[in-house]
Scaffold this motif. Structure first.
Motif, mmCIF file in Angstrom:
data_model
loop_
_atom_site.group_PDB
_atom_site.id
_atom_site.type_symbol
_atom_site.label_atom_id
_atom_site.label_comp_id
_atom_site.label_asym_id
_atom_site.label_seq_id
_atom_site.Cartn_x
_atom_site.Cartn_y
_atom_site.Cartn_z
ATOM 1 N N LEU A 74 34.183 63.427 72.720
ATOM 2 C CA LEU A 74 34.162 62.153 71.999
ATOM 3 C C LEU A 74 35.013 62.184 70.729
ATOM 4 O O LEU A 74 35.834 61.293 70.516
ATOM 5 C CB LEU A 74 32.726 61.729 71.670
ATOM 6 C CG LEU A 74 32.605 60.386 70.952
ATOM 7 C CD1 LEU A 74 33.188 59.258 71.812
ATOM 8 C CD2 LEU A 74 31.156 60.092 70.600
ATOM 9 N N ILE A 75 34.832 63.169 69.884
ATOM 10 C CA ILE A 75 35.591 63.229 68.630
ATOM 11 C C ILE A 75 37.099 63.346 68.920
ATOM 12 O O ILE A 75 37.888 62.566 68.365
ATOM 13 C CB ILE A 75 35.097 64.373 67.715
ATOM 14 C CG1 ILE A 75 33.630 64.147 67.305
ATOM 15 C CG2 ILE A 75 36.001 64.531 66.495
ATOM 16 C CD1 ILE A 75 33.374 62.954 66.419
ATOM 17 N N PRO A 76 37.532 64.266 69.796
ATOM 18 C CA PRO A 76 38.971 64.305 70.109
ATOM 19 C C PRO A 76 39.476 63.000 70.727
ATOM 20 O O PRO A 76 40.611 62.582 70.458
ATOM 21 C CB PRO A 76 39.108 65.468 71.093
ATOM 22 C CG PRO A 76 37.910 66.310 70.882
ATOM 23 C CD PRO A 76 36.819 65.378 70.418
ATOM 24 N N LEU A 105 32.427 60.803 63.236
ATOM 25 C CA LEU A 105 32.981 59.693 64.014
ATOM 26 C C LEU A 105 33.841 58.780 63.145
ATOM 27 O O LEU A 105 34.927 58.367 63.542
ATOM 28 C CB LEU A 105 31.855 58.893 64.669
ATOM 29 C CG LEU A 105 31.057 59.622 65.747
ATOM 30 C CD1 LEU A 105 29.787 58.863 66.078
ATOM 31 C CD2 LEU A 105 31.904 59.836 66.987
ATOM 32 N N LYS A 106 33.346 58.494 61.963
ATOM 33 C CA LYS A 106 34.092 57.628 61.036
ATOM 34 C C LYS A 106 35.392 58.303 60.612
ATOM 35 O O LYS A 106 36.454 57.679 60.594
ATOM 36 C CB LYS A 106 33.215 57.302 59.825
ATOM 37 C CG LYS A 106 33.815 56.267 58.910
ATOM 38 C CD LYS A 106 32.830 55.874 57.829
ATOM 39 C CE LYS A 106 33.452 54.840 56.907
ATOM 40 N NZ LYS A 106 32.524 54.412 55.860
ATOM 41 N N ASP A 111 35.969 52.566 64.383
ATOM 42 C CA ASP A 111 35.962 51.359 63.553
ATOM 43 C C ASP A 111 34.636 50.608 63.596
ATOM 44 O O ASP A 111 34.183 50.100 62.575
ATOM 45 C CB ASP A 111 37.087 50.417 63.997
ATOM 46 C CG ASP A 111 38.447 51.015 63.729
ATOM 47 O OD1 ASP A 111 38.773 51.232 62.541
ATOM 48 O OD2 ASP A 111 39.191 51.269 64.687
ATOM 49 N N THR A 112 34.039 50.498 64.782
ATOM 50 C CA THR A 112 32.805 49.722 64.923
ATOM 51 C C THR A 112 31.831 50.430 65.854
ATOM 52 O O THR A 112 32.212 50.877 66.936
ATOM 53 C CB THR A 112 33.089 48.315 65.486
ATOM 54 O OG1 THR A 112 34.034 47.655 64.655
ATOM 55 C CG2 THR A 112 31.827 47.477 65.542
ATOM 56 N N LEU A 113 30.589 50.487 65.428
ATOM 57 C CA LEU A 113 29.509 51.038 66.242
ATOM 58 C C LEU A 113 28.739 49.877 66.850
ATOM 59 O O LEU A 113 28.290 48.989 66.124
ATOM 60 C CB LEU A 113 28.575 51.883 65.371
ATOM 61 C CG LEU A 113 27.417 52.550 66.083
ATOM 62 C CD1 LEU A 113 27.921 53.703 66.940
ATOM 63 C CD2 LEU A 113 26.393 53.058 65.068
ATOM 64 N N HIS A 114 28.605 49.869 68.173
ATOM 65 C CA HIS A 114 27.798 48.866 68.871
ATOM 66 C C HIS A 114 26.504 49.547 69.300
ATOM 67 O O HIS A 114 26.540 50.527 70.052
ATOM 68 C CB HIS A 114 28.529 48.340 70.110
ATOM 69 C CG HIS A 114 29.697 47.480 69.795
ATOM 70 N ND1 HIS A 114 29.778 46.181 70.219
ATOM 71 C CD2 HIS A 114 30.825 47.713 69.085
ATOM 72 C CE1 HIS A 114 30.924 45.662 69.807
ATOM 73 N NE2 HIS A 114 31.572 46.574 69.110
ATOM 74 N N VAL A 115 25.389 49.055 68.830
ATOM 75 C CA VAL A 115 24.086 49.655 69.131
ATOM 76 C C VAL A 115 23.317 48.738 70.076
ATOM 77 O O VAL A 115 23.204 47.538 69.831
ATOM 78 C CB VAL A 115 23.276 49.899 67.836
ATOM 79 C CG1 VAL A 115 21.906 50.462 68.165
ATOM 80 C CG2 VAL A 115 24.034 50.836 66.898
ATOM 81 N N SER A 116 22.786 49.323 71.149
ATOM 82 C CA SER A 116 22.016 48.556 72.132
ATOM 83 C C SER A 116 20.614 48.309 71.613
ATOM 84 O O SER A 116 19.870 49.244 71.324
ATOM 85 C CB SER A 116 21.952 49.319 73.455
ATOM 86 O OG SER A 116 23.252 49.514 73.958
ATOM 87 N N HIS A 143 24.648 51.654 58.377
ATOM 88 C CA HIS A 143 24.596 50.950 57.087
ATOM 89 C C HIS A 143 24.811 51.930 55.936
ATOM 90 O O HIS A 143 25.581 51.650 55.011
ATOM 91 C CB HIS A 143 23.265 50.216 56.954
ATOM 92 C CG HIS A 143 23.101 49.507 55.655
ATOM 93 N ND1 HIS A 143 23.773 48.346 55.340
ATOM 94 C CD2 HIS A 143 22.344 49.816 54.575
ATOM 95 C CE1 HIS A 143 23.430 47.973 54.124
ATOM 96 N NE2 HIS A 143 22.565 48.842 53.647
ATOM 97 N N GLN A 144 24.125 53.074 55.980
ATOM 98 C CA GLN A 144 24.281 54.089 54.936
ATOM 99 C C GLN A 144 25.719 54.580 54.826
ATOM 100 O O GLN A 144 26.195 54.907 53.736
ATOM 101 C CB GLN A 144 23.377 55.294 55.218
ATOM 102 C CG GLN A 144 21.903 55.043 55.046
ATOM 103 C CD GLN A 144 21.105 56.267 55.444
ATOM 104 O OE1 GLN A 144 21.382 57.368 54.981
ATOM 105 N NE2 GLN A 144 20.121 56.083 56.309
ATOM 106 N N MET A 145 26.427 54.640 55.975
ATOM 107 C CA MET A 145 27.797 55.150 56.014
ATOM 108 C C MET A 145 28.845 54.053 55.779
ATOM 109 O O MET A 145 30.034 54.318 55.892
ATOM 110 C CB MET A 145 28.067 55.802 57.377
ATOM 111 C CG MET A 145 27.247 57.034 57.657
ATOM 112 S SD MET A 145 27.633 58.392 56.540
ATOM 113 C CE MET A 145 29.335 58.694 56.932
#
Length: 154
Positions: A74-76, A105-106, A111-116, A143-145
């Motif tokens: 994922l990171i690469p 990840l950031k 750019d954007t995290l989509h949470v189910s 939110h914290q990040m």
């Protein structure tokens, strides 16, 4: 992104969703995934897809699954996509999301995290999927990040 004025349409995808893994450690009621023989996309093949999409002018991609947090590369993958200039989204249940992983990840270029999240309360959410508290925790961490976070509400 290429737009054909005569046909009044784009000639390349605006956003492409790539399922990087079938792995998921939840057992949601509606899910069609099985817990055995789960596959993930080969990293070299993924890079070739990203190269082709970049050539087409596709501006945005989304990594999904299963749960992409369980994808071995994922990171690469995010770093590679970021280097290609993509706007990068990722869709997750949030189960294995942590403050330190959010930072990685950031930094890689997410750019954007989509949470189910399938309900405003645990009881409503639990009617269709597992992991309400994981989703809430992931939203809080984002939110914290100061990470843009979107809710995938089904």
């Amino acid at each position: 992104m290429m737009y054909n004025r005569k046909k009044n349409c784009y000639i390349s995808p605006i956003n492409v969703n790539i399922e990087v893994t079938e792995k998921c450690d939840l057992n949601c009621k509606f899910c069609f995934k099985k817990s055995d023989g789960l596959k993930e996309i080969d990293f070299i093949l993924l890079c070739r897809y990203l190269d082709q999409l970049a050539e087409l002018g596709t501006p945005a991609i989304q990594f999904s699954g299963g749960d992409p947090l369980l994808y071995s590369y994922l990171i690469p993958a995010i770093r590679y996509a970021h280097a290609k200039g993509f706007y990068i989204r990722m869709s997750t249940s949030g189960k294995t999301f942590s403050l330190s992983y959010a930072g990685e990840l950031k930094q890689a270029g997410l750019d954007t995290l989509h949470v189910s999240l399938n309900g405003s309360t645990e009881s409503i959410h639990s009617e269709t999927r597992d992991g309400f508290n994981y989703s809430i925790k992931a939203i809080d961490i984002a939110h914290q990040m100061n990470m843009l976070c979107v809710i995938n509400w089904v």
